[in-house]
Enzyme design. Structure first.
Site, PDB file in Angstrom:
ATOM      1  N   SER A  37       0.874  -1.175   0.000  1.00  0.00           N
ATOM      2  CA  SER A  37       0.000   0.000   0.000  1.00  0.00           C
ATOM      3  C   SER A  37       0.907   1.219   0.000  1.00  0.00           C
ATOM      4  CB  SER A  37      -0.893  -0.020   1.235  1.00  0.00           C
ATOM      5  OG  SER A  37      -1.862   0.999   1.135  1.00  0.00           O
ATOM      6  N   GLU A  38       0.748   2.105  -0.978  1.00  0.00           N
ATOM      7  CA  GLU A  38       1.779   3.124  -1.208  1.00  0.00           C
ATOM      8  C   GLU A  38       1.891   4.180  -0.111  1.00  0.00           C
ATOM      9  OE1 GLU A  38      -0.809   2.610  -3.280  1.00  0.00           O
ATOM     10  OE2 GLU A  38      -1.643   4.483  -4.061  1.00  0.00           O
ATOM     11  N   ASN A  39       0.937   4.198   0.817  1.00  0.00           N
ATOM     12  CA  ASN A  39       1.082   5.119   1.944  1.00  0.00           C
ATOM     13  C   ASN A  39       2.058   4.594   2.999  1.00  0.00           C
ATOM     14  OD1 ASN A  39      -1.052   3.185   2.300  1.00  0.00           O
ATOM     15  ND2 ASN A  39      -1.599   4.233   4.186  1.00  0.00           N
ATOM     16  N   SER A  59       8.456   4.054   0.173  1.00  0.00           N
ATOM     17  CA  SER A  59       7.410   3.339  -0.538  1.00  0.00           C
ATOM     18  C   SER A  59       7.544   3.528  -2.047  1.00  0.00           C
ATOM     19  CB  SER A  59       6.045   3.841  -0.073  1.00  0.00           C
ATOM     20  OG  SER A  59       5.021   3.183  -0.759  1.00  0.00           O
TER      21      SER A  59
END
Lengths: 219, 232
Positions: free
Chosen positions: A46-48, A88
């Site tokens: 998840s890119e967060n 990320s």
């Protein structure tokens, strides 16, 4: 009958291989996680700032500090790790994510994608989509084949502002599975109860039917 | 050692002036410096440029500063959760620069690391690349993106010590570590402020050298945008 959102997700899940790191976008892509068999060892990114995303929490396990990129509350899997946004996207841009699945408003026959902006109408932003399409080794798009008026969203050339150029390899639409090659769209599979010809007719961009093209089967 | 500990948000944001560039941590409403944002609203500082991944929601996060029209320009990757934002942008009151999320985080990292710019494949051939230098490496095109620094940076951490060492919690880390490095004055608000020397040096995410001011935050709402649960 065109595929349902769930069937699109189910078909994309079949592309996920054991050992993959996968980033799933918002909408239909999020549903893909529900169809990845537990026999496959897959890490969801998840890119967060999370690798090893788990299912949604039960009511008493909700944690405001633990969300996915769609801002939904989630959980972690064994082996998960947290990191900064810069880390990320180093992961994403650096080619460490095997597969990205995201939605699109348009894809064209050379594999360019538009999914972040409708001039004068939608002001939301690209979020991480431009980085994801530029960086992931493989990008699969989940989308509707046509708009509400029946116009093809698989275009000769995208008309909306681009998210990325020549970066999409495969589309799973509600009408079928389409590969993007040097020769344009190639139809690999079509929805049950549709025909290959119907999908071709509903596609604006240059499209050919693969010699082994077949109807999709859902268990 | 100079004293970095401030009594509250109001004291910690002293010096913020009209027209400044502020860097604000958080992803959505997760890990945002809630106390600082409220204090900024109450300060009345205006014509601000805010660099933040998102713009909050209408009545929370940076949405509070949009309500009061204190923000002149936003630099963000995604602002889709904020109707006030859309209205002010459409009417021309608010200036907006979109920056891809990975590019934004790297521009902030570069800003704090003394790197004036970098080449990235993100956005090549799109609107984002317009007017930017293109360079080819190994046959692939990359665009030049420039570093970002701010007059002030505001971050939220889980724990911090009086020297300014910070530990973030779960996905509330997000943009906070880079933003902490890129402010001329970095203000950290923490859920728990402890004595220097009590945090394990191996567990520090942001070394205290980046933090000029720190305070114990209060009344955290930690709002959830999309409460999503399973039946289990």
């Amino acid at each position: 009958m065109p595929l349902t959102r769930e069937q699109i997700a189910q078909r994309i899940a079949a592309e996920v291989q054991d050992g993959y790191t996968v980033n799933l976008g918002i909408g239909i892509p999020t549903l893909v996680a529900n169809y990845i068999p537990t026999t496959k060892s897959v890490m969801l990114q998840s890119e967060n700032g999370l690798l090893g995303m788990g299912p949604f929490p039960t009511d008493d396990n909700v944690d405001a500090d633990l969300i996915n990129a769609g801002k939904q509350t989630i959980t972690t899997m064994p082996g998960a790790s947290f990191f900064s946004s810069a880390d990320s996207f180093a992961m994403i841009r650096g080619g460490h994510v095997d597969l990205t699945v995201l939605g699109a408003m348009e894809v064209d026959e050379v594999g360019s994608i538009a999914n972040w902006m409708v001039p004068g109408k939608m002001i939301k932003g690209m979020g991480g989509a431009m980085d994801l399409v530029a960086g992931a080794k493989n990008v699969i798009v989940a989308m509707q084949h046509t708009d509400k008026e029946g116009n093809s969203k698989l275009r000769i050339k995208c008309t909306l502002p681009l998210t990325g150029v020549k970066c999409i390899k495969k589309i799973v639409s509600d009408f079928g599975v389409i590969e993007i090659t040097d020769k344009g769209f190639v139809l690999l599979e079509y929805a049950p109860d549709m025909t290959a010809e119907q999908v071709v007719k509903a596609t604006e961009g240059k499209i050919t039917i693969h010699p082994e093209c077949k109807a999709m089967v859902f268990a | 050692m100079s004293n970095k500990v401030y009594a509250d948000a109001k004291a910690a944001i002293a010096g913020v002036k009209d027209g400044m560039t502020l860097l604000v941590g958080g992803f959505g409403l997760c890990g945002i410096p809630e106390n600082c944002i409220t204090a900024l609203r109450d300060s009345g500082a205006k014509n601000l440029t805010c660099v933040s991944n998102n713009a909050g929601v209408d009545d929370f996060g940076l949405g509070l500063l949009l309500q009061t029209r204190q923000i002149k320009k936003m630099l963000s990757s995604y602002v889709g959760e904020n109707a006030i934002f859309e209205k002010q942008f459409m009417s021309g009151e608010l200036d907006l620069e979109f920056c891809p999320q990975g590019t934004l985080s790297e521009r902030l990292r570069a800003g704090g690391a003394g790197i004036p710019g970098f080449y990235t494949p993100t956005g090549v051939g799109t609107k984002i690349a317009e007017g930017k230098e293109v360079k080819v490496f190994d046959g692939r095109e990359y665009i030049l993106e420039l570093a970002i620094t701010g007059d002030f940076a505001f971050v939220k951490a889980w724990k911090g010590d009086k020297f300014g060492n910070l530990i973030f919690r779960k996905t509330a880390r997000n943009f906070n570590p880079m933003i902490a490095t890129a402010g001329k004055i970095t203000v950290a608000e923490v859920e728990e402020l402890v004595e220097t020397g009590t945090l394990d040096p191996d567990q520090i995410h942001t070394p205290g050298v980046y933090v000029q001011r720190i305070f114990q935050g209060k009344d955290y709402q930690k709002r959830i945008e999309q409460r999503t649960v399973s039946k289990g």
